[in-house]
Enzyme design. Structure first.
Site: not given
Length: 605
Positions: A309, A401-402, A405, A445-446, A537
């Site tokens: 996007h 990709i999961s 959480k 690092g993401s 959280e």
């Protein structure tokens, strides 16, 4: 000095040394001036000069950088001088002249002293200049006195960088208390704190590329006690392939301190899966999506479609791939929103990919708590669009990709990702496409991970904000996560949830403390404060719930969870009504749906 002037200077210096050394030796050997005839001296000098320049050329004495001279250069001088003396003696024998062995022997010694001295004076000058620069450079200690450590020390000593090496630390007792490149090997790791204190060390470099994660962790723990900035030498394979140079000493990253070896996967099965295939990656400009593209490109697909996007991020990864691949793979870019169903179906119909990696998603927990309708739109509807388009266009394998959480979700983000998992599992039962999901822990690092946040807070002098002292998370690196995605696709049979064995969970506060030490500060200098658990959280994460027991393994570090079912009418009802609900009601329905489904399954089981 130019190369030509440098060579000419050396030739002139050597010529003067060869001529004058013969006469100097004669005066030493014949103090009463009873010397050989002038004709014989000229013959000796001429033959020596000729043979010297022949062997100087052969051993490239005029092409060497003598300011970096070491033992190998001294051996070169020895060979050139010795062979030139022997050659001069042979020439004199051939033409029938008397050979003055005493003069030649003494001349040999004089040549070694004067020619070697003229060369090593360059090195002495360089080292003197180097010692003067140590006053303004950061005093550096190198851990590891092996070939890698010597390589780093040599590079730093002769570079114009900001680091200057002062000593080595090495556990090899045979090297301790010796000098290498003029730098002492002070002792083993137990001497680290004393060395840092005595030498006023400002920087430490770990120069042992062969270290595994556990060994590196142990060494780093000792380094962190000194409160000195710690860095690492690049990997040898990166040096050899030219990706980095020795001077590119990198900071120790949290990924180096996971305390476990990175997962290495089965490249053969991945190669069969991807090579010569058309591959489409959604979210290709994100941290995970872009790394998936890098990993995929190594297996030479026939075409790689980058769908995203954000135009800037897609442009960036496109340019990177085209630069590194040298146009060996066709790269196609598509700017599209996965919630635009018509556009997604059009793209899928045009390219007919064999493999789809679906990485596009909203992943930020607190933001999605405040915007649940956007989480549904992107994570649920977007996934549904891409997955259904893949099924209708005969995609062979679809990998979603999961996240961990999605297990017993307490957040909107986790709940929407769990629903997305359910959608692809249901489609797997109806379609010829193999649909699978891959669950990640936190990716170091993401974008959106705690590491960039902590680094930014440290750079501003603190404080570092941690939500709770007992909060733990599973961690993995971006390359690990991306390889897992590829492996999942290669091993997919359909309907699985692939999970990586990520070792033991890590306390966030411990990660923060490590980062403080890595940056060369103490906890007294950078404060850690606790902000409290944010909405959605958990204190700890899980990788499978109790109804999703480990079913079987496809790799020593990858296992498959049993898929769970959900009535598709519940998802349909949600998608038809979510836009009419207020946010709090919507959040409640999402959490009830995803957690209630596991309770229903518990009864069935």
């Amino acid at each position: 000095m130019s190369y030509q002037k440098r060579v000419l200077s050396l030739i002139v210096i050597d010529s003067l040394i060869v001529f004058t050394s013969v006469y100097i030796c004669c005066f030493i050997l014949f103090p009463g001036f009873i010397m050989p005839a002038v004709k014989q001296l000229v013959l000796i000098s001429t033959t020596l000069l000729l043979s010297h320049h022949i062997f100087a050329y052969k051993y490239k004495m005029y092409q060497r950088a003598w300011e970096y001279a070491s033992v190998s250069e001294m051996v070169t001088v020895l060979k050139a001088v010795t062979f030139s003396i022997i050659t001069a003696a042979i020439i004199q024998l051939i033409i029938g002249q008397h050979v003055y062995f005493r003069i030649l022997t003494t001349t040999w010694m004089m040549h070694m002293f004067l020619i070697g001295g003229s060369r090593f004076s360059w090195r002495i000058y360089k080292d003197k200049h180097f010692s003067e620069k140590t006053k303004v450079k950061k005093r550096t200690l190198i851990i590891g006195a092996g070939s890698a450590g010597i390589l780093v020390a040599r590079q730093l000593k002769h570079s114009n960088g900001e680091l200057i090496p002062l000593a080595f630390i090495d556990d090899d007792k045979q090297k301790q208390h010796l000098e290498i490149l003029g730098l002492p090997v002070l002792g083993g790791l137990n001497m680290l704190k004393d060395a840092v204190k005595d030498l006023k060390i400002e920087n430490i470099i770990i120069a042992i590329p062969s270290l595994n994660k556990r060994e590196l962790h142990n060494i780093y723990e000792e380094c962190s006690k000194t409160m000195v900035n710690t860095q690492m030498m690049p990997m040898f394979e990166d040096l050899v392939t030219g990706k980095v140079s020795v001077s590119e000493i990198r900071n120790v990253e949290p990924g180096d301190l996971l305390g476990r070896m990175p997962v290495e996967l089965d490249t053969n099965s991945i190669s069969k899966f991807i090579t010569n295939s058309v591959v489409l990656v959604t979210g290709a400009g994100g941290s995970i999506g872009s790394e998936i593209c890098r990993q995929v490109s190594q297996f030479k697909p026939s075409k790689l479609i980058l769908l995203g996007h954000g135009e800037n991020s897609i442009y960036t990864i496109e340019m990177e791939l085209k630069s590194s691949l040298c146009n060996n793979i066709e790269i196609v870019t598509e700017i599209a929103d996965i919630t635009d169903r018509d556009k997604i179906f059009s793209i899928m119909n045009e390219y007919r990919p064999r493999v789809v990696f679906h990485a596009a998603a909203h992943k930020h927990v607190p933001l999605m708590e405040r915007n649940p309708e956007e989480a549904i739109k992107n994570n649920v509807i977007g996934t549904k669009n891409v997955a259904e388009a893949a099924g209708e266009n005969y995609v062979e394998t679809f990998v979603m990709i999961s996240t961990d959480k999605a297990v017993n979700p307490t957040s909107v983000m986790g709940a929407t990702k769990r629903i997305a998992e359910m959608i692809v599992q249901e489609l797997n039962q109806k379609s010829n496409t193999r649909f699978v999901a891959v669950r990640f822990g936190n990716v170091l690092g993401s974008r959106g991970s705690v590491i960039p946040l902590f680094k930014n807070q440290i750079s501003k002098g603190g404080p570092i904000t941690v939500t709770h002292p007992d909060m733990t998370r599973y961690f993995m690196t971006i390359p690990e996560a991306s390889r897992l995605v590829l492996q999942a696709g290669a091993r997919a049979e359909g309907g699985e949830i692939f999970v990586l064995d990520m070792g033991e969970p890590v306390k966030i506060v411990d990660l923060a403390k490590n980062l403080i030490r890595l940056s060369g500060y103490s906890e007294d200098e950078i404060e850690i404060t606790y902000s409290g658990i944010r909405p959605g959280e958990k204190l700890f994460e899980e990788i499978l719930n109790q109804n999703e027991a480990k079913d079987y393994q496809v790799h020593p570090k990858i296992f498959v969870g049993k898929p769970v079912n959900l009535e598709s009418t519940k998802i349909t009802d949600l998608l038809e009504t979510y836009s009419y609900l207020d946010r709090e009601t919507l959040k409640g329905i999402l959490l009830y749906m995803t957690n209630q489904s596991t309770e229903n399954i518990k009864v069935v089981v």
